[in-house]
Structure formats: C-alpha cells, structure tokens
Design a protein around this motif. Structure first.
Motif, PDB file in Angstrom:
ATOM      1  N   ASN A 205       0.845  -1.189   0.000  1.00 61.87           N
ATOM      2  CA  ASN A 205       0.000   0.000   0.000  1.00 61.87           C
ATOM      3  C   ASN A 205       0.887   1.247   0.000  1.00 61.87           C
ATOM      4  O   ASN A 205       1.734   1.408   0.880  1.00 61.87           O
ATOM      5  N   GLN A 206       0.686   2.131  -0.984  1.00 64.76           N
ATOM      6  CA  GLN A 206       1.566   3.286  -1.117  1.00 64.76           C
ATOM      7  C   GLN A 206       1.382   4.280   0.015  1.00 64.76           C
ATOM      8  O   GLN A 206       2.288   5.076   0.297  1.00 64.76           O
ATOM      9  N   ASN A 207       0.248   4.248   0.682  1.00 67.31           N
ATOM     10  CA  ASN A 207      -0.011   5.194   1.774  1.00 67.31           C
ATOM     11  C   ASN A 207       0.475   4.670   3.113  1.00 67.31           C
ATOM     12  O   ASN A 207       1.032   5.420   3.920  1.00 67.31           O
ATOM     13  N   THR A 208       0.260   3.374   3.383  1.00 65.26           N
ATOM     14  CA  THR A 208       0.618   2.823   4.697  1.00 65.26           C
ATOM     15  C   THR A 208       1.959   2.103   4.698  1.00 65.26           C
ATOM     16  O   THR A 208       2.563   1.914   5.752  1.00 65.26           O
ATOM     17  N   GLU A 210       2.294  -1.016   4.028  1.00 60.88           N
ATOM     18  CA  GLU A 210       2.066  -2.393   4.448  1.00 60.88           C
ATOM     19  C   GLU A 210       1.684  -3.260   3.257  1.00 60.88           C
ATOM     20  O   GLU A 210       1.011  -2.800   2.331  1.00 60.88           O
ATOM     21  N   LEU A 212      -0.365  -5.808   0.984  1.00 65.04           N
ATOM     22  CA  LEU A 212      -1.807  -5.858   0.805  1.00 65.04           C
ATOM     23  C   LEU A 212      -2.303  -7.303   0.767  1.00 65.04           C
ATOM     24  O   LEU A 212      -1.665  -8.182   0.179  1.00 65.04           O
ATOM     25  N   ASP A 216      -8.199  -6.473   1.941  1.00 68.56           N
ATOM     26  CA  ASP A 216      -7.989  -5.029   2.104  1.00 68.56           C
ATOM     27  C   ASP A 216      -8.625  -4.225   0.981  1.00 68.56           C
ATOM     28  O   ASP A 216      -8.742  -2.998   1.096  1.00 68.56           O
ATOM     29  N   ILE A 217      -9.012  -4.902  -0.080  1.00 70.91           N
ATOM     30  CA  ILE A 217      -9.543  -4.204  -1.248  1.00 70.91           C
ATOM     31  C   ILE A 217     -10.996  -4.623  -1.435  1.00 70.91           C
ATOM     32  O   ILE A 217     -11.293  -5.796  -1.708  1.00 70.91           O
ATOM     33  N   VAL A 223      -7.069   1.417  -4.796  1.00 70.66           N
ATOM     34  CA  VAL A 223      -5.916   1.413  -3.886  1.00 70.66           C
ATOM     35  C   VAL A 223      -4.650   1.619  -4.724  1.00 70.66           C
ATOM     36  O   VAL A 223      -4.469   0.951  -5.746  1.00 70.66           O
ATOM     37  N   ALA A 225      -0.666   1.224  -5.158  1.00 74.94           N
ATOM     38  CA  ALA A 225       0.322   0.277  -4.654  1.00 74.94           C
ATOM     39  C   ALA A 225       1.652   0.464  -5.359  1.00 74.94           C
ATOM     40  O   ALA A 225       1.742   1.070  -6.435  1.00 74.94           O
TER      41      ALA A 225
END
Length: 350
Positions: A205-208, A210, A212, A216-217, A223, A225
């Motif tokens: 995940n580019q924001n967190t 973490e 995937l 999560d989707i 999302v 990535a």
C-alpha cells in the motif's frame, strides 16, 4: 623707415606660411615604399624546406595523437578518480586529461599552420587597390586567379606529407565533439521496458507501506500500490516509482469482459499501471459504476473492465496490466513484470 620695413616683412609672412602649409597638406607623410625582398633560407635551400615540411607534419601528427588520447581518456579514467599534479594539487584525472589532450590537439594544428605559412608559403607582399563592393566579371576572374595562385604558392600539391597529415588532423579533431555526447547521459538500452516488478514481489500500500491482502480491497475501491523494497527516501525512488506505480481495483468477476484481464486477476482484483499512455500523467480518477478511470491531464479515459482499453482521449494504447496472485501467507504478489512498456509510446516499443 624701420616701421615701413617691418610692415613689408609682415606682408610676406602669410604667403610663406600658406605655401608651407599647402606643401604639408599635400604630402603629410612620405611614402617609404616596400623594403627590398629578402629570400628565406627555405626559398633557396630545399633541405631547409624539407625540414620545415617535416616540422609541420610532426605538429599535425601530434595533433592526431592528442585527439586519440582525448577519446581514450573517456574510456580510461573514471569520473570520480582524483590525481595529485603539482602545482595544481588534487584534481579530476578525467578533466585534466581531456583538457590537456584537446588543448595540445588544437595548438598543434594552429602552430603547424603558422609554421607552414611562415616558412613554405610565399612571403611576397602584394598591394591590393580599393575596389567597389559589388563584384563584376573582372573581379570574379581575379579572385579565381588569386585562388589558383595561392594554391600554387602554398605548395599543397607538392608537399604531400603536409597535406596528408593536415587532413588527418582536421578529420580527427571533430571526433572530440562526438565523444562529448557521452555526457548527455547513458544509453537507454532496454531500461524503459522493465520496472521494479518481478515474480514474487509483494504489492505494498503506497499510503501505509504495508503489504496488501485481498480483503484489504473492497468492491468499488481504488488502492494505490508499489513493489516491496522501494524506499521513498532512496536515490532511485522517483525513477522507479515513475514506472512501477499501480492501481488496484476490485470488480465483480462477471463484470470483467477481457479474458486475459480475468486470468491475470485474483478474485476480481485487477492491477493496472497508473502511468497514462499519453504523456505519462498519473491516472487517479475512478468511476465505480462504469469502471472507468480518467487521466486528469488530457482526459484520456480507460475501461478497467475491458483490458483498460482507451475509450476517449488522446492516449494511444491501453494501460499495461500487472499479473497478480496470492502467496502462501495470504499477501498479494506480482507474477511477473508488465508484459509491455509502461507509459507513453517511445521509439523502442515493438
């Protein structure tokens, strides 16, 4: 009596001054003429002329060797190598070698040309009268005759050693400029065809930051990535993310029209490049009901339910799809790199 005499003398003075001034005005400086011509030793001694010819040829030959040294310096010396040279201190070996070799190459061509002109070409002084700017037939004829006379006096046809070495030096010097094209950057090779994705690379995940999982989707979500291992503060991050950024969308499997897209997805989760195939802008606008994504730069629109084909706008081809699956730990991972180059069309695209 004395006053009358003085008056008579004063009357004669202006005439004398006018005469002298007129003479000075007509010829203020005497023309010394040309000094008598004195032949050079090369004009009367062929052995001396041969020595001068060999000297000029040597200078041209040194120029050729220096040009070859300039080119070789690019191959021999790394950019970061430093050497100690007195009295300059520690300097770049590449810059020093390039400056020295190119300077010697240019200097030897100039010195050879000057020595040739001073010792072998004609040294008779010629007087050229002023003439109108426009060229008439006689002037053109005179120019051609002067050119032929100059070519004859230069002994270019007779002094073949000078001619051949001069041509060699002049032909090699421009190669220095060709070698400088190296500083424009490395050759692209096939770098534009490959990204940081490879088999087994986790989708992060580019924001967190973490990895995937499929859960999560959700259906209708978008999302962003990136491949595992890319650190935002690293030197190559911007270069790699510009090719490897992907977007994940979960569709109902029945809504996917393209067979390859369905085979490369996992439970309706599809991964497509975020880089628009028009001019490389990031594709970020997603419309859930139509499964369309829009590039905000020039409104190119792609259908994610049909192989991300272009349905509107200037983009030339669909967004590349990344084949994904789930590993034994339940994380989404790539099965390979993109099957085609990412982003706008380029000259290597097959």
């Amino acid at each position: 009596m004395s006053s009358h005499t003085g008056s008579h003398e004063d009357e004669n003075l202006p005439g004398e001054r006018d005469g002298s001034r007129g003479e000075v005005a007509e010829n203020p400086f005497a023309d010394p003429g040309l000094p008598p011509h004195e032949p050079r030793v090369q004009d009367i001694d062929e052995r001396a002329a041969k020595r001068s010819e060999r000297t000029v040829a040597l200078l041209f030959t040194v120029s050729m060797l220096a040009t070859i040294g300039f080119i070789a310096s690019y191959v021999i010396f790394p950019v970061d190598q430093l050497v100690t040279i007195w009295p300059l201190g520690r300097i770049s070996a590449l810059n020093f070698s390039l400056g020295m070799t190119l300077g010697i190459a240019l200097f030897c061509i100039g010195a050879g040309a000057v020595h040739w002109a001073r010792t072998l070409m004609s040294d008779h002084e010629l007087i050229g009268e002023r003439h109108p700017v426009e060229a008439d037939a006689e002037t053109k004829q005179k120019v051609l005759e002067d050119f032929r006379q100059g070519a004859k006096e230069s002994q270019l046809g007779r002094r073949k050693l000078i001619r051949n070495t001069m041509f060699g030096a002049l032909a090699l010097v421009p190669l220095s400029g060709v070698v400088l094209l190296r500083d424009l950057g490395p050759l692209p090779e096939d770098k534009l065809r490959h990204t940081a994705w490879a088999k087994g690379k986790l989708l992060v995940n580019q924001n967190t930051g973490e990895p995937l999982r499929p859960e999560d989707i959700t259906v209708g979500s978008l999302v962003m990535a990136q491949p595992e291992g890319l650190e935002e503060g690293s030197h190559e991050f911007q270069t790699e993310i510009a090719k490897a950024a992907v977007m994940l969308v979960r569709l109902e499997p029945n809504d996917i029209k393209d067979k390859r897209e369905l085979d490369w997805s996992h439970e309706g989760i599809v991964a497509f490049s975020r880089i628009c195939t028009h001019v490389g802008c990031p594709v970020t606008l997603y419309e859930q009901h139509t499964h369309h994504v829009l590039c905000p730069c020039h409104q190119s629109t792609f259908d994610l339910a049909d192989g991300a084909r272009v349905i509107f706008g200037p983009a030339g081809h669909p967004l590349p799809q990344l084949r994904i699956a789930v590993n034994d730990e339940g994380f989404l991972e790539a099965q390979d790199d993109f099957a085609e180059p990412v982003g706008p069309t380029f000259w290597e695209r097959g």
